[in-house]
Scaffold this motif. Structure first.
Motif, PDB file in Angstrom:
ATOM      1  N   GLU A 119       0.868  -1.300  -0.350  1.00 17.32           N
ATOM      2  CA  GLU A 119      -0.178   0.297   0.058  1.00 17.32           C
ATOM      3  C   GLU A 119       0.461   1.246   0.036  1.00 17.32           C
ATOM      4  OE1 GLU A 119      -3.148  -0.231   3.318  1.00 17.32           O
ATOM      5  OE2 GLU A 119      -3.197  -1.974   2.639  1.00 17.32           O
ATOM      6  N   THR A 120       0.695   2.017  -1.540  1.00 15.23           N
ATOM      7  CA  THR A 120       1.359   3.234  -0.809  1.00 15.23           C
ATOM      8  C   THR A 120       0.560   4.193  -0.381  1.00 15.23           C
ATOM      9  OG1 THR A 120       0.912   3.340  -3.440  1.00 15.23           O
ATOM     10  CG2 THR A 120       2.610   2.617  -2.678  1.00 15.23           C
ATOM     11  N   THR A 121       1.030   4.823   1.010  1.00 15.70           N
ATOM     12  CA  THR A 121       0.378   6.499   0.596  1.00 15.70           C
ATOM     13  C   THR A 121       0.841   7.579   0.368  1.00 15.70           C
ATOM     14  OG1 THR A 121       2.069   5.933   2.864  1.00 15.70           O
ATOM     15  CG2 THR A 121      -0.052   5.288   3.163  1.00 15.70           C
ATOM     16  N   SER A 122       0.356   8.145  -0.257  1.00 13.67           N
ATOM     17  CA  SER A 122       0.920   8.850  -0.527  1.00 13.67           C
ATOM     18  C   SER A 122       0.322  10.276   0.374  1.00 13.67           C
ATOM     19  CB  SER A 122       0.261   9.495  -2.432  1.00 13.67           C
ATOM     20  OG  SER A 122      -1.482   9.726  -2.050  1.00 13.67           O
ATOM     21  N   THR A 123       1.884  11.508   0.285  1.00 10.14           N
ATOM     22  CA  THR A 123       1.197  12.117   1.217  1.00 10.14           C
ATOM     23  C   THR A 123       1.682  13.301   0.457  1.00 10.14           C
ATOM     24  OG1 THR A 123       3.766  12.284   1.125  1.00 10.14           O
ATOM     25  CG2 THR A 123       2.881  10.839   3.279  1.00 10.14           C
ATOM     26  N   THR A 124       0.602  14.314   0.567  1.00 11.04           N
ATOM     27  CA  THR A 124       0.864  15.606  -0.377  1.00 11.04           C
ATOM     28  C   THR A 124       0.469  16.719   0.838  1.00 11.04           C
ATOM     29  OG1 THR A 124      -1.858  15.985   0.012  1.00 11.04           O
ATOM     30  CG2 THR A 124      -1.316  14.659  -1.987  1.00 11.04           C
ATOM     31  N   THR A 125       1.197  17.370   0.173  1.00 10.12           N
ATOM     32  CA  THR A 125       1.925  18.858   1.193  1.00 10.12           C
ATOM     33  C   THR A 125       0.798  20.123   0.356  1.00 10.12           C
ATOM     34  OG1 THR A 125       3.919  19.891  -0.916  1.00 10.12           O
ATOM     35  CG2 THR A 125       4.328  18.582   1.671  1.00 10.12           C
ATOM     36  N   PRO A 126       0.071  20.763   1.215  1.00  8.30           N
ATOM     37  CA  PRO A 126      -1.007  21.950   1.093  1.00  8.30           C
ATOM     38  C   PRO A 126      -0.514  22.543  -0.181  1.00  8.30           C
ATOM     39  CG  PRO A 126      -0.442  21.257   3.518  1.00  8.30           C
ATOM     40  CD  PRO A 126       0.787  20.479   2.376  1.00  8.30           C
ATOM     41  N   GLU A 127      -0.981  23.292  -0.736  1.00  7.00           N
ATOM     42  CA  GLU A 127      -0.688  23.944  -2.159  1.00  7.00           C
ATOM     43  C   GLU A 127      -0.506  25.470  -0.866  1.00  7.00           C
ATOM     44  OE1 GLU A 127      -2.575  26.126  -5.964  1.00  7.00           O
ATOM     45  OE2 GLU A 127      -3.217  25.295  -4.752  1.00  7.00           O
ATOM     46  N   PRO A 128       0.977  26.192  -1.520  1.00  2.84           N
ATOM     47  CA  PRO A 128       1.511  27.922  -0.536  1.00  2.84           C
ATOM     48  C   PRO A 128      -0.025  28.386  -1.020  1.00  2.84           C
ATOM     49  CG  PRO A 128       3.521  26.611  -2.351  1.00  2.84           C
ATOM     50  CD  PRO A 128       1.174  25.936  -1.949  1.00  2.84           C
ATOM     51  N   VAL A 129      -0.282  29.636  -0.242  1.00  2.00           N
ATOM     52  CA  VAL A 129      -1.229  30.373  -0.122  1.00  2.00           C
ATOM     53  C   VAL A 129      -0.915  31.518  -0.710  1.00  2.00           C
ATOM     54  CG1 VAL A 129      -3.567  28.739  -0.310  1.00  2.00           C
ATOM     55  CG2 VAL A 129      -2.743  29.824   1.489  1.00  2.00           C
ATOM     56  N   LEU A 130      -1.398  32.959  -0.768  1.00  2.00           N
ATOM     57  CA  LEU A 130      -0.615  33.892  -1.062  1.00  2.00           C
ATOM     58  C   LEU A 130      -1.444  35.182  -0.334  1.00  2.00           C
ATOM     59  CD1 LEU A 130       1.026  33.993  -4.463  1.00  2.00           C
ATOM     60  CD2 LEU A 130       1.690  33.827  -2.766  1.00  2.00           C
ATOM     61  N   ARG A 131      -1.398  35.853   0.386  1.00  2.00           N
ATOM     62  CA  ARG A 131      -1.882  37.229   1.150  1.00  2.00           C
ATOM     63  C   ARG A 131      -2.504  38.142   0.138  1.00  2.00           C
ATOM     64  NH1 ARG A 131       2.324  38.644   5.196  1.00  2.00           N
ATOM     65  NH2 ARG A 131       1.840  36.419   6.351  1.00  2.00           N
ATOM     66  N   VAL A 132      -3.396  38.473   0.090  1.00  2.00           N
ATOM     67  CA  VAL A 132      -4.154  39.464  -0.936  1.00  2.00           C
ATOM     68  C   VAL A 132      -2.820  41.060  -1.471  1.00  2.00           C
ATOM     69  CG1 VAL A 132      -5.503  41.384  -1.401  1.00  2.00           C
ATOM     70  CG2 VAL A 132      -6.617  39.056  -0.357  1.00  2.00           C
ATOM     71  N   ARG A 133      -2.515  40.730   0.200  1.00  2.00           N
ATOM     72  CA  ARG A 133      -1.404  42.219  -0.230  1.00  2.00           C
ATOM     73  C   ARG A 133      -0.055  41.332  -1.105  1.00  2.00           C
ATOM     74  NH1 ARG A 133       0.079  42.497   5.505  1.00  2.00           N
ATOM     75  NH2 ARG A 133       1.416  40.636   6.080  1.00  2.00           N
ATOM     76  N   ASP A 134       0.164  40.053  -1.168  1.00  2.00           N
ATOM     77  CA  ASP A 134       0.883  39.915  -1.967  1.00  2.00           C
ATOM     78  C   ASP A 134       0.314  39.662  -3.370  1.00  2.00           C
ATOM     79  OD1 ASP A 134       2.507  39.499   0.444  1.00  2.00           O
ATOM     80  OD2 ASP A 134       1.829  37.564   1.059  1.00  2.00           O
ATOM     81  N   VAL A 135      -0.347  39.267  -3.698  1.00  2.00           N
ATOM     82  CA  VAL A 135      -1.194  39.197  -5.458  1.00  2.00           C
ATOM     83  C   VAL A 135      -0.895  40.608  -5.702  1.00  2.00           C
ATOM     84  CG1 VAL A 135      -2.677  38.606  -6.318  1.00  2.00           C
ATOM     85  CG2 VAL A 135      -2.810  36.799  -4.143  1.00  2.00           C
ATOM     86  N   ALA A 136      -1.390  41.491  -4.440  1.00  2.00           N
ATOM     87  CA  ALA A 136      -1.682  42.915  -5.722  1.00  2.00           C
ATOM     88  C   ALA A 136      -0.116  43.079  -6.161  1.00  2.00           C
ATOM     89  CB  ALA A 136      -2.367  43.720  -4.462  1.00  2.00           C
ATOM     90  N   GLU A 137       1.222  42.857  -4.967  1.00  2.00           N
ATOM     91  CA  GLU A 137       1.617  43.032  -5.389  1.00  2.00           C
ATOM     92  C   GLU A 137       3.024  42.687  -6.961  1.00  2.00           C
ATOM     93  OE1 GLU A 137       4.939  42.863  -1.868  1.00  2.00           O
ATOM     94  OE2 GLU A 137       3.738  43.561  -0.491  1.00  2.00           O
ATOM     95  N   HIS A 138       2.430  41.575  -6.688  1.00  2.00           N
ATOM     96  CA  HIS A 138       3.078  40.258  -7.728  1.00  2.00           C
ATOM     97  C   HIS A 138       2.085  41.254  -9.213  1.00  2.00           C
ATOM     98  CE1 HIS A 138       4.602  36.883  -9.772  1.00  2.00           C
ATOM     99  NE2 HIS A 138       3.638  37.408 -10.576  1.00  2.00           N
ATOM    100  N   LEU A 139       0.503  41.688  -9.165  1.00  2.00           N
ATOM    101  CA  LEU A 139      -0.326  41.896  -9.987  1.00  2.00           C
ATOM    102  C   LEU A 139       0.513  43.394 -10.553  1.00  2.00           C
ATOM    103  CD1 LEU A 139      -2.870  40.420  -9.954  1.00  2.00           C
ATOM    104  CD2 LEU A 139      -1.444  39.613 -11.326  1.00  2.00           C
ATOM    105  N   ASP A 140       0.780  44.321  -9.644  1.00  2.00           N
ATOM    106  CA  ASP A 140       1.343  45.880  -9.480  1.00  2.00           C
ATOM    107  C   ASP A 140       0.118  46.328  -9.262  1.00  2.00           C
ATOM    108  OD1 ASP A 140       2.943  47.420  -9.840  1.00  2.00           O
ATOM    109  OD2 ASP A 140       3.101  48.319 -11.284  1.00  2.00           O
ATOM    110  N   CYS A 141      -0.515  46.036  -8.659  1.00  2.00           N
ATOM    111  CA  CYS A 141      -1.818  46.590  -8.142  1.00  2.00           C
ATOM    112  C   CYS A 141      -2.104  47.682  -6.820  1.00  2.00           C
ATOM    113  CB  CYS A 141      -3.149  46.149  -9.233  1.00  2.00           C
ATOM    114  SG  CYS A 141      -3.508  44.170  -8.052  1.00  2.00           S
TER     115      CYS A 141
END
Length: 70
Positions: free
Chosen positions: A7-29
């Motif tokens: 039996e193989t147990t696949s361990t999945t790591t949670p996907e990284p998430v960003l704060r709204v301000r980080d998204v805004a900086e990335h999109l330059d808005c």
């Protein structure tokens, strides 16, 4: 002779998430623009209580031209 199946147990790591301000900086808005994108359904986000986070894959979809809706 019997063979045991592994039996193989696949361990999945949670996907990284960003704060709204980080998204805004990335999109330059501003953060207001990011909140508008989320409210319009153009940028997928996760809400936990009063906290909003944007999965990195949602930002990548948005940048690639996807609608972000699922």
């Amino acid at each position: 002779m019997s063979t045991a199946t592994e039996e193989t147990t696949s361990t999945t790591t949670p996907e990284p998430v960003l704060r709204v301000r980080d998204v805004a900086e990335h999109l330059d808005c501003g953060t207001d623009s990011v909140y508008q994108l989320i409210a319009a359904g153009n940028l997928r986000a996760i809400r936990v209580g009063r906290v909003i986070r944007v999965p990195e894959s949602a930002l990548a979809e948005f940048i690639a031209g996807g609608t972000g809706r699922r």
